[in-house]
Write a protein that holds these residues in place. Structure first.
Motif, PDB file in Angstrom:
ATOM      1  N   TRP A  74     -15.201  17.514  11.514  1.00 25.75           N
ATOM      2  CA  TRP A  74     -14.244  16.532  11.991  1.00 25.75           C
ATOM      3  C   TRP A  74     -13.832  15.535  10.912  1.00 25.75           C
ATOM      4  CZ3 TRP A  74     -13.079  11.471  12.804  1.00 25.75           C
ATOM      5  CH2 TRP A  74     -12.127  11.179  13.793  1.00 25.75           C
ATOM      6  N   SER A  75     -14.801  15.044  10.144  1.00 23.43           N
ATOM      7  CA  SER A  75     -14.490  14.014   9.141  1.00 23.43           C
ATOM      8  C   SER A  75     -13.542  14.541   8.074  1.00 23.43           C
ATOM      9  CB  SER A  75     -15.770  13.484   8.501  1.00 23.43           C
ATOM     10  OG  SER A  75     -16.563  12.807   9.445  1.00 23.43           O
ATOM     11  N   LEU A  76     -13.753  15.765   7.620  1.00 17.45           N
ATOM     12  CA  LEU A  76     -12.849  16.360   6.647  1.00 17.45           C
ATOM     13  C   LEU A  76     -11.469  16.571   7.252  1.00 17.45           C
ATOM     14  CD1 LEU A  76     -12.314  17.750   3.896  1.00 17.45           C
ATOM     15  CD2 LEU A  76     -13.118  19.875   4.942  1.00 17.45           C
ATOM     16  N   ASP A  77     -11.410  17.075   8.469  1.00 15.15           N
ATOM     17  CA  ASP A  77     -10.121  17.295   9.130  1.00 15.15           C
ATOM     18  C   ASP A  77      -9.375  15.987   9.344  1.00 15.15           C
ATOM     19  OD1 ASP A  77     -10.717  19.988   9.193  1.00 15.15           O
ATOM     20  OD2 ASP A  77     -11.419  19.964  11.272  1.00 15.15           O
ATOM     21  N   PHE A  78     -10.117  14.929   9.662  1.00 16.83           N
ATOM     22  CA  PHE A  78      -9.495  13.618   9.867  1.00 16.83           C
ATOM     23  C   PHE A  78      -8.865  13.119   8.570  1.00 16.83           C
ATOM     24  CE2 PHE A  78     -10.117   8.856  10.159  1.00 16.83           C
ATOM     25  CZ  PHE A  78      -9.053   8.638  11.014  1.00 16.83           C
ATOM     26  N   LEU A  79      -9.573  13.238   7.441  1.00 16.75           N
ATOM     27  CA  LEU A  79      -9.008  12.802   6.170  1.00 16.75           C
ATOM     28  C   LEU A  79      -7.789  13.644   5.792  1.00 16.75           C
ATOM     29  CD1 LEU A  79     -12.121  12.028   3.934  1.00 16.75           C
ATOM     30  CD2 LEU A  79     -10.579  10.409   5.047  1.00 16.75           C
ATOM     31  N   ARG A  80      -7.826  14.926   6.075  1.00 14.23           N
ATOM     32  CA  ARG A  80      -6.654  15.766   5.779  1.00 14.23           C
ATOM     33  C   ARG A  80      -5.449  15.337   6.624  1.00 14.23           C
ATOM     34  NH1 ARG A  80      -7.096  19.589   2.192  1.00 14.23           N
ATOM     35  NH2 ARG A  80      -9.042  20.696   1.754  1.00 14.23           N
ATOM     36  N   MET A  81      -5.685  15.037   7.898  1.00 12.22           N
ATOM     37  CA  MET A  81      -4.587  14.577   8.736  1.00 12.22           C
ATOM     38  C   MET A  81      -4.031  13.255   8.210  1.00 12.22           C
ATOM     39  SD  MET A  81      -3.704  12.214  11.265  1.00 12.22           S
ATOM     40  CE  MET A  81      -5.293  11.647  11.895  1.00 12.22           C
ATOM     41  N   ARG A  82      -4.932  12.331   7.835  1.00 12.60           N
ATOM     42  CA  ARG A  82      -4.482  11.049   7.288  1.00 12.60           C
ATOM     43  C   ARG A  82      -3.655  11.250   6.021  1.00 12.60           C
ATOM     44  NH1 ARG A  82      -9.235   7.167   6.134  1.00 12.60           N
ATOM     45  NH2 ARG A  82      -7.476   5.920   5.391  1.00 12.60           N
ATOM     46  N   ASN A  83      -4.076  12.178   5.171  1.00  9.10           N
ATOM     47  CA  ASN A  83      -3.341  12.436   3.938  1.00  9.10           C
ATOM     48  C   ASN A  83      -1.962  13.022   4.241  1.00  9.10           C
ATOM     49  OD1 ASN A  83      -3.193  12.564   1.009  1.00  9.10           O
ATOM     50  ND2 ASN A  83      -3.378  14.774   1.228  1.00  9.10           N
ATOM     51  N   ASP A  84      -1.894  13.924   5.205  1.00 13.86           N
ATOM     52  CA  ASP A  84      -0.599  14.486   5.594  1.00 13.86           C
ATOM     53  C   ASP A  84       0.323  13.391   6.143  1.00 13.86           C
ATOM     54  OD1 ASP A  84      -1.481  17.007   4.851  1.00 13.86           O
ATOM     55  OD2 ASP A  84      -1.996  17.618   6.896  1.00 13.86           O
ATOM     56  N   TYR A  85      -0.246  12.502   6.950  1.00 16.03           N
ATOM     57  CA  TYR A  85       0.542  11.381   7.490  1.00 16.03           C
ATOM     58  C   TYR A  85       1.064  10.496   6.358  1.00 16.03           C
ATOM     59  CZ  TYR A  85       1.410   6.834   9.668  1.00 16.03           C
ATOM     60  OH  TYR A  85       1.975   5.634  10.053  1.00 16.03           O
ATOM     61  N   LEU A  86       0.181  10.180   5.402  1.00 15.03           N
ATOM     62  CA  LEU A  86       0.583   9.320   4.288  1.00 15.03           C
ATOM     63  C   LEU A  86       1.730   9.941   3.505  1.00 15.03           C
ATOM     64  CD1 LEU A  86       0.283   7.015   2.266  1.00 15.03           C
ATOM     65  CD2 LEU A  86      -1.616   8.268   1.212  1.00 15.03           C
ATOM     66  N   ARG A  87       1.663  11.236   3.261  1.00 16.53           N
ATOM     67  CA  ARG A  87       2.704  11.888   2.464  1.00 16.53           C
ATOM     68  C   ARG A  87       4.051  11.904   3.190  1.00 16.53           C
ATOM     69  NH1 ARG A  87       0.966  14.584  -1.954  1.00 16.53           N
ATOM     70  NH2 ARG A  87       2.758  15.972  -1.911  1.00 16.53           N
ATOM     71  N   LEU A  88       4.026  11.787   4.512  1.00 10.42           N
ATOM     72  CA  LEU A  88       5.273  11.699   5.264  1.00 10.42           C
ATOM     73  C   LEU A  88       5.835  10.284   5.275  1.00 10.42           C
ATOM     74  CD1 LEU A  88       4.537  14.038   8.299  1.00 10.42           C
ATOM     75  CD2 LEU A  88       6.286  14.377   6.538  1.00 10.42           C
ATOM     76  N   ILE A  89       4.946   9.311   5.466  1.00 10.97           N
ATOM     77  CA  ILE A  89       5.460   7.941   5.578  1.00 10.97           C
ATOM     78  C   ILE A  89       5.717   7.323   4.202  1.00 10.97           C
ATOM     79  CG2 ILE A  89       3.183   6.798   5.717  1.00 10.97           C
ATOM     80  CD1 ILE A  89       4.444   4.937   7.798  1.00 10.97           C
ATOM     81  N   HIS A  90       4.966   7.741   3.197  1.00  7.46           N
ATOM     82  CA  HIS A  90       5.154   7.260   1.824  1.00  7.46           C
ATOM     83  C   HIS A  90       5.139   8.454   0.877  1.00  7.46           C
ATOM     84  CE1 HIS A  90       5.015   3.022   2.667  1.00  7.46           C
ATOM     85  NE2 HIS A  90       3.794   3.063   3.151  1.00  7.46           N
ATOM     86  N   PRO A  91       6.217   9.200   0.782  1.00  5.49           N
ATOM     87  CA  PRO A  91       6.234  10.324  -0.158  1.00  5.49           C
ATOM     88  C   PRO A  91       5.910   9.859  -1.572  1.00  5.49           C
ATOM     89  CG  PRO A  91       8.150  10.395   1.285  1.00  5.49           C
ATOM     90  CD  PRO A  91       7.477   9.081   1.528  1.00  5.49           C
ATOM     91  N   PRO A  92       5.118  10.629  -2.325  1.00  9.58           N
ATOM     92  CA  PRO A  92       4.750  10.220  -3.684  1.00  9.58           C
ATOM     93  C   PRO A  92       5.972   9.865  -4.520  1.00  9.58           C
ATOM     94  CG  PRO A  92       3.499  12.158  -3.035  1.00  9.58           C
ATOM     95  CD  PRO A  92       4.526  11.924  -1.953  1.00  9.58           C
ATOM     96  N   GLY A  93       5.879   8.740  -5.219  1.00  6.63           N
ATOM     97  CA  GLY A  93       6.976   8.304  -6.082  1.00  6.63           C
ATOM     98  C   GLY A  93       7.948   7.353  -5.431  1.00  6.63           C
ATOM     99  N   GLU A  94       7.892   7.202  -4.111  1.00  6.20           N
ATOM    100  CA  GLU A  94       8.773   6.266  -3.423  1.00  6.20           C
ATOM    101  C   GLU A  94       8.037   4.964  -3.174  1.00  6.20           C
ATOM    102  OE1 GLU A  94      11.125   7.632  -0.203  1.00  6.20           O
ATOM    103  OE2 GLU A  94      11.264   9.671  -0.957  1.00  6.20           O
ATOM    104  N   THR A  95       8.787   3.875  -3.025  1.00  7.82           N
ATOM    105  CA  THR A  95       8.174   2.560  -2.899  1.00  7.82           C
ATOM    106  C   THR A  95       8.377   2.000  -1.507  1.00  7.82           C
ATOM    107  OG1 THR A  95      10.162   1.594  -3.901  1.00  7.82           O
ATOM    108  CG2 THR A  95       8.287   2.044  -5.356  1.00  7.82           C
ATOM    109  N   PHE A  96       9.156   0.955  -1.358  1.00  4.14           N
ATOM    110  CA  PHE A  96       9.192   0.204  -0.111  1.00  4.14           C
ATOM    111  C   PHE A  96       9.752   1.013   1.051  1.00  4.14           C
ATOM    112  CE2 PHE A  96      11.518  -2.704   2.769  1.00  4.14           C
ATOM    113  CZ  PHE A  96      10.417  -3.314   3.321  1.00  4.14           C
TER     114      PHE A  96
END
Length: 266
Positions: free
Chosen positions: A72-94
């Motif tokens: 579960w803990s690994l899956d949770f971090l993967r989901m969080r990372n996927d969420y982050l990449r959607l809300i803050h795509p790498p290289g974009e700012t505000f």
């Protein structure tokens, strides 16, 4: 985990909360690599990616899996990372505003969070899954009506986890603010600020204070709002927390950080 490993992981998390991500990673990388240490390193990398805009968590998550991390803990971090990449795509700012950009990816993240809720090993883990279901509704689907019940469930589950309580109060206060209930928003945002400070979450405390600046501006105290945002920007810049720094700079330029991304861009 052994007692030493537990203490090392706890110390690394405290360093990460204080914005000392590289020091936390150096500490973990100095240990014999096993699944628990590698998973903690992935968690720290994800925090750094969130606040600094780096893109390191994916590789760390793969390393953790190779080191034996699973469940579960690994899956949770993967989901969080996927969420982050959607809300803050790498290289974009505000606040780039991902709403509607990739409906398949949003659906995959949402289904991942739902599965995490169904398979949570305890009420606290279920509370974190609820928190992310609310964030996905709010920030990826722009479904403002569906999010608050998830935050309420997260808050109810947050006994013993002040970070989860902080997150839930922060986002419930955002909805109070949207509904014009600034008194309740102020109460929840003050409580969230104190909870974040209490666990040493420096970046989260700074971002939370920016919401207090929003309420000062709403109340007509532009001088007070600007003074607070200026200090937030200064502290965040010194810490290297570029996302908080950029949000504070945008606020000083007149942007409302509580606005929907397309509204902020306008």
């Amino acid at each position: 985990m052994t007692t030493l490993t537990n203490e090392i992981v706890a110390a690394a998390r405290e360093l990460s909360n204080g914005g000392r991500w590289q020091r936390a990673l150096a500490l973990l990388d100095a240990m014999d690599r096993d699944g628990s240490i590698a998973l903690a390193a992935a968690e720290v990398a994800l925090e750094q990616d969130w606040w600094v805009g780096t893109d390191t968590a994916g590789e760390r998550l793969d390393e953790a899996e190779r080191a034996g991390a699973q469940g579960w803990s690994l899956d949770f971090l993967r989901m969080r990372n996927d969420y982050l990449r959607l809300i803050h795509p790498p290289g974009e700012t505000f606040q780039p505003g991902p709403w509607g950009k990739d409906s398949d990816a949003i659906l995959a993240v949402e289904r991942g969070a739902e599965l995490l809720l169904q398979t949570a090993p305890g009420p606290l883990e279920a509370g974190w899954a609820e928190m992310y279901l609310g964030l996905i509704a709010d920030n990826l689907r722009a479904d403002r009506e569906s999010a608050p019940p998830h935050y309420e469930a997260a808050l109810a589950a947050a006994t013993g986890d002040d970070l989860l309580a902080r997150e839930a109060l922060r986002h419930l206060g955002d909805h109070d603010h949207d509904h014009g209930d600034h008194a309740l928003a102020l109460d929840r945002w003050r409580r969230a600020t104190a909870l974040g400070a209490g666990v040493g979450k420096v970046t989260g405390t700074l971002s939370q204070q920016l919401l207090l600046a929003v309420l000062a501006r709403d109340a007509g105290d532009e001088a007070g709002a600007a003074a607070l945002a200026t200090e937030i920007q200064r502290w965040a810049n010194a810490l290297g927390a570029t996302r908080v720094r950029d949000n504070a700079a945008a606020f000083l330029a007149g942007v409302d950080p509580t606005a929907a991304p397309e509204e902020a861009a306008a």
